[in-house]
Write a protein that holds these residues in place. Structure first.
Motif: not given
Length: 275
Positions: A211-220, A222-239
């Motif tokens: 639901d609206h707390a999907v960020a918490r789900h991803l963090k719990l 251990n998926q949120l960190g890699p997603v943030i890194s790719a989205a902010l600093f990676g290429s389209d392929a990384d995202v």
């Protein structure tokens, strides 16, 4: 004689004050300093009304363990930056800070209303990458009629930007948007993406069962960190690789440079397809 007991009763200096670079009755801007010259803009969610300072959302993940500085921007009017002068105040003060600090800013993120902020200010700060998790893409009257908007509807002011969708179509930034599929309001917001043609590229992920707390789900998980890194600093392929690694989710992509995939679309009624 000096009254030491009275001294002990004086209010303690707020720890948050050391990080404040600008404060008014409408806007709060705070800096967590990192080690390099990059600074990430983080627009605070407006969903938590509390007596203390707003939380430092995504603190470790956005800074990649304090490598980058993070500039936290909070709308103290809870108005989606729509009260008269709030947007101009944020643009003025953030621009002044970036000009004098020597820090490089190319990306922003936010959750919920913070996602709306990250998207709607993309053009003002000439951003290259924006990550918005369960963003409110539109705060037009028909989109804010549900009960979950009761705390914010009356705060919306004359400077409202009805939609953050225009940022996708009109700015050079790459946008990465993440939703769950179990929140009715978020599903209505996601549906607004149908037919949008990004000026650069648009990546989306819908995570099944969340639901609206999907960020918490991803963090719990251990998926949120890699997603943030790719989205902010990676290429389209990384995202793409990062989002496709999330189980039980559907990834979609539109790219202005690909005529066959230049417009974002999904089948009517489609909410979830396993990748």
């Amino acid at each position: 004689m000096f009254n030491f007991r009275a001294l002990n009763k004086w209010p303690a200096r707020r720890k948050d004050d050391n990080n404040v670079i600008y404060r008014s009755d409408r806007v709060l801007i705070r800096l967590l300093k990192g080690q390099n010259k990059n600074v990430v803009l983080c627009f605070n969610s407006l969903s938590r009304r509390r007596s203390g300072p707003p939380p430092y959302e995504f603190r470790k993940l956005a800074s990649e363990e304090r490598q980058h500085s993070v500039l936290y921007i909070t709308d103290l009017t809870y108005s989606y930056y729509s009260q008269s002068g709030v947007r101009d105040e944020i643009i003025r003060e953030v621009s002044r800070f970036l000009e004098t600090s020597g820090l490089d800013c190319s990306c922003a993120l936010g959750n919920s209303s913070g996602g709306y902020g990250a998207m709607s200010f993309a053009d003002a700060f000439d951003l290259s990458n924006v990550l918005a998790i369960v963003p409110a893409l539109s705060v037009a009257p028909e989109m804010v009629a549900a009960p979950e908007w009761d705390d914010f509807r009356d705060a919306l002011g004359p400077g409202i930007h009805p939609s953050a969708l225009s940022a996708i179509a009109d700015t050079k930034a790459r946008f990465c948007l993440i939703f769950g599929d179990q929140d009715a309001n978020d599903n209505r917001q996601f549906a607004l993406l149908q037919g949008v043609a990004p000026a650069t590229s648009l990546h989306t992920l819908v995570v099944a069962g969340q639901d609206h707390a999907v960020a918490r789900h991803l963090k719990l998980n251990n998926q949120l960190g890699p997603v943030i890194s790719a989205a902010l600093f990676g290429s389209d392929a990384d995202v793409a690789a990062g989002l496709k690694s999330i189980p039980e989710s559907v990834y979609r992509f539109a790219d202005a440079s690909d005529p066959a995939n230049a417009t974002f679309s999904f089948n009517e009624g489609e909410t979830y397809v396993e990748v």
